[in-house]
Design an enzyme around this catalytic site. Structure first.
Site, PDB file in Angstrom:
ATOM      1  N   ALA A 288      -3.817   2.037  -9.841  1.00 20.30           N
ATOM      2  CA  ALA A 288      -5.182   2.008  -9.299  1.00 20.30           C
ATOM      3  C   ALA A 288      -5.538   0.571  -8.950  1.00 20.30           C
ATOM      4  O   ALA A 288      -5.069  -0.370  -9.577  1.00 20.30           O
ATOM      5  CB  ALA A 288      -6.147   2.557 -10.334  1.00 20.30           C
ATOM      6  N   GLY A 293      -3.091  -0.194   2.108  1.00 19.51           N
ATOM      7  CA  GLY A 293      -3.321  -0.700   3.459  1.00 19.51           C
ATOM      8  C   GLY A 293      -1.993  -0.783   4.170  1.00 19.51           C
ATOM      9  O   GLY A 293      -1.052  -0.066   3.832  1.00 19.51           O
ATOM     10  N   CYS A 296       1.182   1.385   8.001  1.00 18.33           N
ATOM     11  CA  CYS A 296       1.738   2.747   7.954  1.00 18.33           C
ATOM     12  C   CYS A 296       0.808   3.765   7.295  1.00 18.33           C
ATOM     13  O   CYS A 296       0.310   4.665   7.964  1.00 18.33           O
ATOM     14  CB  CYS A 296       3.079   2.720   7.236  1.00 18.33           C
ATOM     15  SG  CYS A 296       4.234   1.566   7.994  1.00 18.33           S
ATOM     16  N   LYS A 359       0.255  -6.163   0.590  1.00 17.31           N
ATOM     17  CA  LYS A 359       0.970  -6.049  -0.680  1.00 17.31           C
ATOM     18  C   LYS A 359       1.860  -7.275  -0.817  1.00 17.31           C
ATOM     19  O   LYS A 359       2.094  -7.983   0.176  1.00 17.31           O
ATOM     20  CB  LYS A 359       1.790  -4.766  -0.733  1.00 17.31           C
ATOM     21  CG  LYS A 359       2.950  -4.707   0.255  1.00 17.31           C
ATOM     22  CD  LYS A 359       3.797  -3.478  -0.007  1.00 17.31           C
ATOM     23  CE  LYS A 359       5.038  -3.481   0.844  1.00 17.31           C
ATOM     24  NZ  LYS A 359       5.873  -2.313   0.617  1.00 17.31           N
TER      25      LYS A 359
END
Ligand code: UGA
Length: 469
Positions: A288, A293, A296, A359
């Site tokens: 969580a 984002g 894809c 990420k």
């Protein structure tokens, strides 16, 4: 997982130039030496081209962007992807890889991978597949009888069948749909050692021939027992979008639990651990935080919804709209936590934003929750100073209004509040005592639930995670 082992096809040619290379601890039986073109050299195509050359094929990568092609030919990756510069350099040095802006250079290749982007259409949920059509239209004059066009781009179901007609009308070539499941940050490993291969093929002998060519391309992975699913076009297209829809659903599920945890005092990270021990559920993709984002997941669930509506089955995936909403609400939550930390008075307060990429191990800021949070806080009047090990240049191009700091210490210095939104290791490992010496405020918002609340609180900080007390 379904494993299909098929006897060698009569169309398979014997492997040529067999050589050995290594990837990690695996032997790579390299080199059926096929001639391959890869159309589109973005995050997907550049990695695919370099990886195929690394596996012993003779590869021409083609892209319309002159600057990108020049960089690739010089052995420089045009984006951050661990391992890519190394295989680019070694494949270029081997003479098996080159890049061009001229589609006619695809002539003479046997397999032509189409790896162009399918972004979200402006103002709509549907995918823009005009780059795929343009690539195929541009390629057709250079195709020979018996060549194979292998689509890799993520497309709405039904696209491959339409393109197959176009390809066969314009040439004697065949079409396969061969979706890609690589993750940015692990793209080279995922391409060279995929966890599965999916071939969407035409029926009958054409399908056999297309399969034989793909088997030759992927001889190394198949030799390493990579599961292979051979299917029709529609299933192959759906495998890709449903895989991403499932992953998005898993993330939004745990983020929905975080919302409930926030009003009950429960801890979503412990909840994820506990349900994740059930092998049917699994712990992966149950982190969580500020949500998903990238180029894809967000656009793929929207395109899937739009396509299902076109097909008259909108209700079947209507839940994906909720998945999208849950995801976007998490960004609101992080912004609200910052505003709360400043007692509602954000104007000209210094906010250190740690992370911009969607990420870690990526410089990609497409639909990045981290960049979105930085932009929204700036819009509220905060003095945002954002930092990221790799994604500042891409962020600045999109949002020059934000102040960026190359060094995290500069972002943290005199910050009234700190917000972590991309879980790069260097932020996970921040020492609360050292941050105390830099920042003015004492609230840290952990938008990725990746810090240890105990040690931050022990150092005098107010720690706020997402869905954890
Ligand atoms: C995703 C899929 O994972 C790949 O299999 C697929 O090939 C690729 O899209 C694609 O369609 O090309 P990617 O976009 O590289 O890969 O990123 P992911 O690793 O899936 O992460 C997506 C987002 O979810 C990131 O923002 C990440 O921070 C977030 N995430 C991931 C979470 O918020 N929680 C998690 O538990 C896991």
């Amino acid at each position: 997982m379904l494993k299909i082992h098929v006897a060698p096809s009569p169309f398979s040619k014997p492997a040529k130039n067999m050589a050995l290379a290594r990837w990690g601890d695996r032997d790579l039986s390299v080199g059926c030496g096929m001639k391959i073109s890869v159309i589109g050299c973005g995050y997907l195509g550049a990695v695919h081209a370099a990886s195929m050359a690394e596996l012993g094929h003779d590869v021409i990568g083609i892209d319309v962007d002159n600057a990108k092609v020049a960089m690739l030919n010089a052995g420089d990756a045009p984006f951050f992807e661990p391992g890519l510069p190394e295989i680019l350099k070694s494949a270029l040095a081997s003479g098996r890889l080159r890049f061009s802006t001229d589609l006619s250079d695809a002539r003479g290749s046997t397999v032509h991978f189409v790896a162009v982007g399918t972004p979200q259409r402006k103002g709509e949920n549907a995918a823009d597949i005009s780059y795929v059509d343009a690539a195929i239209d541009g390629l057709i004059p250079y195709l020979s009888d018996g060549d194979l066009v292998a689509g890799k781009s993520t497309v709405p179901v039904g696209t491959a069948a339409r393109l197959a007609e176009k390809v066969s009308a314009g040439s004697g070539a065949l079409l396969a749909w061969n979706p890609e499941f690589l993750r940015e940050g692990f793209a080279v490993k995922d391409t060279i050692s995929p966890d599965r291969l999916v071939y969407g093929l035409p029926a009958g002998e054409d399908g056999e021939r297309a399969k034989a060519l793909l088997d030759e391309v992927y001889a190394t992975a198949l030799g390493n027992e990579t599961p292979l699913v051979v299917t029709d076009y529609a299933t192959a297209e759906l495998v890709k979008v449903s895989a991403n829809a499932f992953l998005a659903t898993k993330i939004s599920f745990i983020n929905a639990m975080a919302e409930i945890a926030e009003v009950t005092g429960a801890d979503v990270t412990q909840l994820a651990d506990a349900i994740g021990f059930d092998a049917r559920i699994g712990r992966r993709f149950l982190n969580a935080g500020v949500g998903f984002g990238g180029g894809c997941l967000p656009k793929d669930i929207r395109a899937f919804t739009a396509r299902a509506e076109e097909l008259g089955r909108g209700e079947s995936v209507a839940f994906l709209k909720e998945i999208d909403s849950i995801n976007l609400r998490r960004r609101d939550r992080v912004v609200d936590l910052v505003v709360d930390a400043l007692d509602g008075d954000v104007f000209q307060k210094k906010v250190a934003v740690l992370g911009l990429a969607f990420k870690p191990y990526s410089d990609d800021v497409r639909d990045s929750p981290a960049l979105d949070v930085a932009v929204r806080l700036h819009g509220l009047g905060a003095d945002v100073v954002a930092t990221d090990p790799e994604a500042i240049a891409n962020s600045r191009r999109l949002h020059p209004q934000i102040e960026f700091a190359e060094r995290a210490t500069d972002a943290l210095s005199n910050a009234d509040v700190v917000v972590l939104v991309t879980e790069w290791n260097e932020y996970r490992e921040l020492d609360p005592a050292e941050v105390s010496a830099l920042a003015t405020g004492r609230t840290i918002i952990d938008g990725r639930n990746c810090l240890d609340p105990v040690s931050w609180r022990a150092a005098g900080w107010t720690y706020r995670g997402l869905g954890r007390p």
